[in-house]
Design an enzyme around this catalytic site. Structure first.
Site, PDB file in Angstrom:
ATOM      1  N   GLY A   1       2.102  -4.286  -4.969  1.00 37.42           N
ATOM      2  CA  GLY A   1       1.524  -2.957  -4.757  1.00 37.42           C
ATOM      3  C   GLY A   1       0.425  -2.687  -5.762  1.00 37.42           C
ATOM      4  O   GLY A   1       0.581  -2.944  -6.954  1.00 37.42           O
ATOM      5  N   ALA A   2      -0.709  -2.191  -5.259  1.00 40.41           N
ATOM      6  CA  ALA A   2      -1.812  -1.842  -6.167  1.00 40.41           C
ATOM      7  C   ALA A   2      -2.517  -0.632  -5.589  1.00 40.41           C
ATOM      8  O   ALA A   2      -2.534  -0.435  -4.376  1.00 40.41           O
ATOM      9  CB  ALA A   2      -2.779  -3.012  -6.301  1.00 40.41           C
TER      10      ALA A   2
ATOM     11  N   THR B   1       0.811  -1.226   0.000  1.00 42.51           N
ATOM     12  CA  THR B   1       0.000   0.000   0.000  1.00 42.51           C
ATOM     13  C   THR B   1       0.843   1.274   0.000  1.00 42.51           C
ATOM     14  O   THR B   1       0.358   2.334   0.386  1.00 42.51           O
ATOM     15  CB  THR B   1      -0.955   0.017   1.221  1.00 42.51           C
ATOM     16  OG1 THR B   1      -0.144   0.052   2.415  1.00 42.51           O
ATOM     17  CG2 THR B   1      -1.856  -1.206   1.259  1.00 42.51           C
TER      18      THR B   1
ATOM     19  N   TYR C   1       4.748   5.902   4.422  1.00 39.35           N
ATOM     20  CA  TYR C   1       4.031   5.946   3.140  1.00 39.35           C
ATOM     21  C   TYR C   1       2.986   7.068   3.189  1.00 39.35           C
ATOM     22  O   TYR C   1       1.839   6.871   3.613  1.00 39.35           O
ATOM     23  CB  TYR C   1       3.357   4.607   2.831  1.00 39.35           C
ATOM     24  CG  TYR C   1       4.321   3.436   2.706  1.00 39.35           C
ATOM     25  CD1 TYR C   1       5.687   3.635   2.531  1.00 39.35           C
ATOM     26  CD2 TYR C   1       3.867   2.122   2.752  1.00 39.35           C
ATOM     27  CE1 TYR C   1       6.564   2.565   2.415  1.00 39.35           C
ATOM     28  CE2 TYR C   1       4.737   1.052   2.623  1.00 39.35           C
ATOM     29  CZ  TYR C   1       6.087   1.283   2.468  1.00 39.35           C
ATOM     30  OH  TYR C   1       6.950   0.218   2.351  1.00 39.35           O
TER      31      TYR C   1
ATOM     32  N   GLN D   1      11.845  -8.513   5.386  1.00 36.83           N
ATOM     33  CA  GLN D   1      11.256  -7.926   4.178  1.00 36.83           C
ATOM     34  C   GLN D   1      12.351  -7.270   3.328  1.00 36.83           C
ATOM     35  O   GLN D   1      12.744  -6.136   3.593  1.00 36.83           O
ATOM     36  CB  GLN D   1      10.168  -6.900   4.552  1.00 36.83           C
ATOM     37  CG  GLN D   1       9.476  -6.376   3.308  1.00 36.83           C
ATOM     38  CD  GLN D   1       8.306  -5.448   3.541  1.00 36.83           C
ATOM     39  OE1 GLN D   1       8.118  -4.501   2.799  1.00 36.83           O
ATOM     40  NE2 GLN D   1       7.504  -5.705   4.555  1.00 36.83           N
TER      41      GLN D   1
ATOM     42  N   ARG E   1       8.084  -2.340  -9.189  1.00 39.45           N
ATOM     43  CA  ARG E   1       7.461  -1.016  -9.328  1.00 39.45           C
ATOM     44  C   ARG E   1       6.697  -0.864 -10.645  1.00 39.45           C
ATOM     45  O   ARG E   1       6.686   0.195 -11.273  1.00 39.45           O
ATOM     46  CB  ARG E   1       8.500   0.101  -9.120  1.00 39.45           C
ATOM     47  CG  ARG E   1       9.124   0.026  -7.710  1.00 39.45           C
ATOM     48  CD  ARG E   1      10.293   0.891  -7.485  1.00 39.45           C
ATOM     49  NE  ARG E   1      11.480   0.527  -8.187  1.00 39.45           N
ATOM     50  CZ  ARG E   1      12.251  -0.552  -7.927  1.00 39.45           C
ATOM     51  NH1 ARG E   1      11.902  -1.391  -6.941  1.00 39.45           N
ATOM     52  NH2 ARG E   1      13.317  -0.798  -8.633  1.00 39.45           N
TER      53      ARG E   1
HETATM   54  N1  LIG Z   1      10.361  -2.408   3.158  1.00 39.45           N
HETATM   55  C1  LIG Z   1      10.670  -1.587   2.189  1.00 39.45           C
HETATM   56  O1  LIG Z   1      11.683  -0.882   2.242  1.00 39.45           O
HETATM   57  C2  LIG Z   1       9.763  -1.535   0.978  1.00 39.45           C
HETATM   58  C3  LIG Z   1      10.187  -0.920  -0.210  1.00 39.45           C
HETATM   59  C4  LIG Z   1       9.324  -0.931  -1.294  1.00 39.45           C
HETATM   60  C5  LIG Z   1       8.086  -1.547  -1.192  1.00 39.45           C
HETATM   61  N2  LIG Z   1       7.685  -2.104  -0.022  1.00 39.45           N
HETATM   62  C6  LIG Z   1       6.368  -2.754   0.128  1.00 39.45           C
HETATM   63  O2  LIG Z   1       6.174  -3.651  -0.955  1.00 39.45           O
HETATM   64  C7  LIG Z   1       4.988  -3.274  -1.652  1.00 39.45           C
HETATM   65  C8  LIG Z   1       5.110  -3.625  -3.123  1.00 39.45           C
HETATM   66  O3  LIG Z   1       6.161  -2.884  -3.721  1.00 39.45           O
HETATM   67  P1  LIG Z   1       5.890  -1.610  -4.632  1.00 39.45           P
HETATM   68  O4  LIG Z   1       4.495  -1.136  -4.412  1.00 39.45           O
HETATM   69  O5  LIG Z   1       7.017  -0.671  -4.411  1.00 39.45           O
HETATM   70  O6  LIG Z   1       6.093  -2.153  -6.095  1.00 39.45           O
HETATM   71  P2  LIG Z   1       5.417  -3.293  -6.977  1.00 39.45           P
HETATM   72  O7  LIG Z   1       4.483  -4.113  -6.226  1.00 39.45           O
HETATM   73  O8  LIG Z   1       6.517  -3.963  -7.672  1.00 39.45           O
HETATM   74  O9  LIG Z   1       4.662  -2.396  -8.059  1.00 39.45           O
HETATM   75  C9  LIG Z   1       3.495  -1.682  -7.708  1.00 39.45           C
HETATM   76  C10 LIG Z   1       3.007  -0.850  -8.870  1.00 39.45           C
HETATM   77  O10 LIG Z   1       2.831  -1.633 -10.042  1.00 39.45           O
HETATM   78  C11 LIG Z   1       1.729  -1.148 -10.789  1.00 39.45           C
HETATM   79  N3  LIG Z   1       0.776  -2.246 -10.948  1.00 39.45           N
HETATM   80  C12 LIG Z   1       0.272  -3.068  -9.986  1.00 39.45           C
HETATM   81  N4  LIG Z   1      -0.589  -3.957 -10.507  1.00 39.45           N
HETATM   82  C13 LIG Z   1      -0.648  -3.705 -11.830  1.00 39.45           C
HETATM   83  C14 LIG Z   1      -1.370  -4.266 -12.916  1.00 39.45           C
HETATM   84  N5  LIG Z   1      -2.222  -5.274 -12.728  1.00 39.45           N
HETATM   85  N6  LIG Z   1      -1.170  -3.767 -14.148  1.00 39.45           N
HETATM   86  C15 LIG Z   1      -0.307  -2.749 -14.362  1.00 39.45           C
HETATM   87  N7  LIG Z   1       0.398  -2.152 -13.362  1.00 39.45           N
HETATM   88  C16 LIG Z   1       0.223  -2.627 -12.117  1.00 39.45           C
HETATM   89  C17 LIG Z   1       1.127   0.000  -9.999  1.00 39.45           C
HETATM   90  O11 LIG Z   1       1.733   1.222 -10.450  1.00 39.45           O
HETATM   91  P3  LIG Z   1       0.888   2.318 -11.280  1.00 39.45           P
HETATM   92  O12 LIG Z   1      -0.395   2.482 -10.547  1.00 39.45           O
HETATM   93  O13 LIG Z   1       1.714   3.532 -11.309  1.00 39.45           O
HETATM   94  O14 LIG Z   1       0.718   1.727 -12.639  1.00 39.45           O
HETATM   95  C18 LIG Z   1       1.626  -0.283  -8.602  1.00 39.45           C
HETATM   96  O15 LIG Z   1       1.676   0.856  -7.794  1.00 39.45           O
HETATM   97  C19 LIG Z   1       4.842  -1.774  -1.351  1.00 39.45           C
HETATM   98  O16 LIG Z   1       3.561  -1.280  -1.650  1.00 39.45           O
HETATM   99  C20 LIG Z   1       5.208  -1.770   0.098  1.00 39.45           C
HETATM  100  O17 LIG Z   1       4.119  -2.254   0.871  1.00 39.45           O
HETATM  101  C21 LIG Z   1       8.528  -2.116   1.043  1.00 39.45           C
END
Ligand SMILES: NC(=O)c1ccc[n+]([C@@H]2O[C@H](COP(=O)([O-])OP(=O)(O)OC[C@H]3O[C@@H](n4cnc5c(N)ncnc54)[C@H](OP(=O)(O)O)[C@@H]3O)[C@@H](O)[C@H]2O)c1
Length: 337
Positions: free
Chosen positions: A279-280, A20, A57, A175, A208
Site C-alpha cells: 500500500g502506498a 490502494t 475503500y 487474497q 500497515r
Molecule cells: N482483502 C483484504 O481484506 C485487504 C485488507 C487489507 C489490505 N488489502 C489490500 O492490500 C493492500 C496493502 O495493504 P495495506 O495498504 O493495508 O498495508 P501495507 O501495504 O502493509 O502498508 C501500507 C502503508 O505503509 C506505509 N508505507 C508504504 N510505503 C512506505 C514507505 N516507503 N515508507 C514508509 N511508509 C510506507 C503507508 O502508510 P502511511 O502513508 O500512513 O505512512 C501505507 O499506507 C491494501 O492497500 C489493499 O489493496 C486487502
C-alpha cells in the site's frame, strides 16, 4: 520486475502489486487525491502491473482514483485491475453481503468507477456466511463467462470455504493477510493455495507501515487511522514489534545492504507463489521498489529471521481486528479492509 501467472487465467502480473486502500482515505486519516493519482502512475512507470482496490475503500473513492489515474494517462492496458465485491455499507458502516443481487449491482458500479469494460481480477472480499457459497460462486462464474471479469479470486476465505466455492467456479487466486508479523496462512491457506494452483495476493506486505522502518513510539496517527486501534500499535505490544523491526533492519543492512522494508517485501516473495500487495499513497513511498529484485533470502537467514521474531515478540496478535461483521443491521462501527 518479476512476474507471476494468476492461477489458470492466462493473466500475468508483476509480483509487487500496488495497494490502494489508503487512497480511499477511509480508515487511513484521509487522502490527497492529486498525490494518489500521481502514485498510481508512478507505480506503473516503475513496472508494477497489478493494482488492487475495492469498492469499500472510501466507499468508491479508491476505485474512482484508480480509474481516473489510468484513463487520463492512457495506462489502462498496461495493468491488471484487481477489485473486490461482497461488502455493503450503510451510514459509513461496512458489513458482508455476497448475495447474487449485491454482486450484480456492485460489478456495474465498479466498472463505471474504474472507467473500464472488464475487471481483470474480481475477488470476493470477505466470506458471507448468510449466502450459500455456491450462489456467490455461480454469479462470479457467470460474470466471467459474460466477459465482465477475467479471473476470479476470494479474500479472507478458509480452505474449506474455497473448496465449496471451487465446486461451482474456477478460482485463480486468494487474497489473505501475509507478512513477517502475520503468518497465520502458513498453517492452512498457503499450502491449500499451492495444491490448488492459486496465486496468493498477500495483503499488508509491510504490516500497515509497521515494517517500513518509519515508525517509532512517538509516531502519531490522524483522524480515523486504523492504526489507532490496531492491536500491534498499542500498549505493551508496540515496543515489541518495533524492537523486531529494528533487529530485522540491522540484519537486512548487514547481510544484504537493504532496508527492513525491502527485506519484508522480499520475504513475502520468497515464501511461495505470491504477490506482495504494497500500500502506498505518495510517490516517494514507492522509491524502494528498485530494491526488491535480483536477490533472495537464503534458508539460513530465514531461520535467523524466525529467531528474531520469536525473541522480540512475546505477545503476538493476529490481524483479526479488521474483520467486518456479518450481514445484519450494522450496529457496530467496525473495521473492514
Ligand atoms: N482483502 C483484504 O481484506 C485487504 C485488507 C487489507 C489490505 N488489502 C489490500 O492490500 C493492500 C496493502 O495493504 P495495506 O495498504 O493495508 O498495508 P501495507 O501495504 O502493509 O502498508 C501500507 C502503508 O505503509 C506505509 N508505507 C508504504 N510505503 C512506505 C514507505 N516507503 N515508507 C514508509 N511508509 C510506507 C503507508 O502508510 P502511511 O502513508 O500512513 O505512512 C501505507 O499506507 C491494501 O492497500 C489493499 O489493496 C486487502
Amino acid at each position: 520486475m518479476e512476474e507471476i501467472a494468476i492461477g489458470a487465467s492466462g493473466l500475468k502480473a508483476s509480483r509487487i502489486g500496488l495497494g490502494t486502500w489508503a487512497m480511499g482515505g477511509w480508515m487511513w486519516g484521509g487522502a490527497d487525491e492529486a498525490e494518489s493519482i500521481a502514485t498510481v502512475r508512478a507505480a506503473v512507470e516503475r513496472g508494477i502491473t497489478l493494482i488492487d482496490t475495492a469498492p469499500a475503500y472510501g466507499f468508491g473513492r479508491s476505485e474512482e482514483i484508480v480509474g481516473k489515474a489510468l484513463a487520463v494517462a492512457g495506462m489502462r492496458d498496461k495493468v491488471l485491475i484487481a477489485t473486490k465485491v461482497g461488502l455493503d455499507w450503510k451510514d459509513g458502516k461496512v458489513f458482508r453481503n455476497s448475495s447474487p443481487a449485491r454482486i450484480r449491482k456492485e460489478v456495474e458500479d465498479s466498472l463505471r468507477r474504474l472507467q473500464t469494460d472488464v475487471i481483470d481480477i474480481y475477488q470476493v472480499h470477505w466470506p458471507d456466511l448468510e449466502t450459500p457459497f455456491a450462489e456467490t460462486a455461480q454469479v462470479m462464474e457467470d460474470l466471467r463467462r459474460e466477459g465482465k471479469v477475467r479471473a476470479i479470486g476470494v479474500s479472507n476465505y478458509s480452505p474449506a470455504q474455497m473448496e465449496q466455492f471451487r465446486e461451482v467456479a474456477r478460482l485463480d487466486c486468494v487474497q489473505p493477510p501475509y507478512n513477517l508479523f502475520e503468518r497465520e496462512i502458513e498453517a492452512d491457506v498457503a499450502p491449500y493455495a499451492e495444491r490448488a494452483g492459486l496465486t496468493v495476493l498477500s495483503y499488508g506486505a509491510i504490516c500497515r507501515g509497521l515494517l517500513s522502518g518509519r515508525m517509532n513510539l512517538k509516531t502519531k496517527f490522524d483522524g480515523d487511522d486504523l492504526r489507532k486501534v490496531d492491536p500491534k500499535f498499542q500498549g505493551r505490544r508496540y515496543p515489541q514489534y518495533l524492537a523486531a523491526v529494528h533487529a530485522l533492519d540491522v540484519l537486512a543492512r548487514e547481510r544484504f545492504g537493504k532496508s527492513v522494508l525491502a527485506l519484508a517485501v522480499r520475504w513475502v516473495l520468497d515464501r511461495g507463489p505470491t504477490i506482495a500487495l504494497w500500500g502506498a499513497r505518495s510517490q516517494g513511498q514507492l522509491d524502494p521498489t528498485g530494491e526488491i529484485d535480483g536477490w533472495r533470502i537464503d534458508e539460513a537467514t530465514m531461520r535467523e529471521i524466525d529467531a528474531i521474531l520469536a525473541s522480540a515478540i512475546s505477545d503476538p496478535v493476529s490481524p483479526a481486528f479488521m474483520a467486518p461483521p456479518e450481514r445484519r443491521p450494522p450496529d457496530v462501527n467496525l473495521a473492514a479492509a
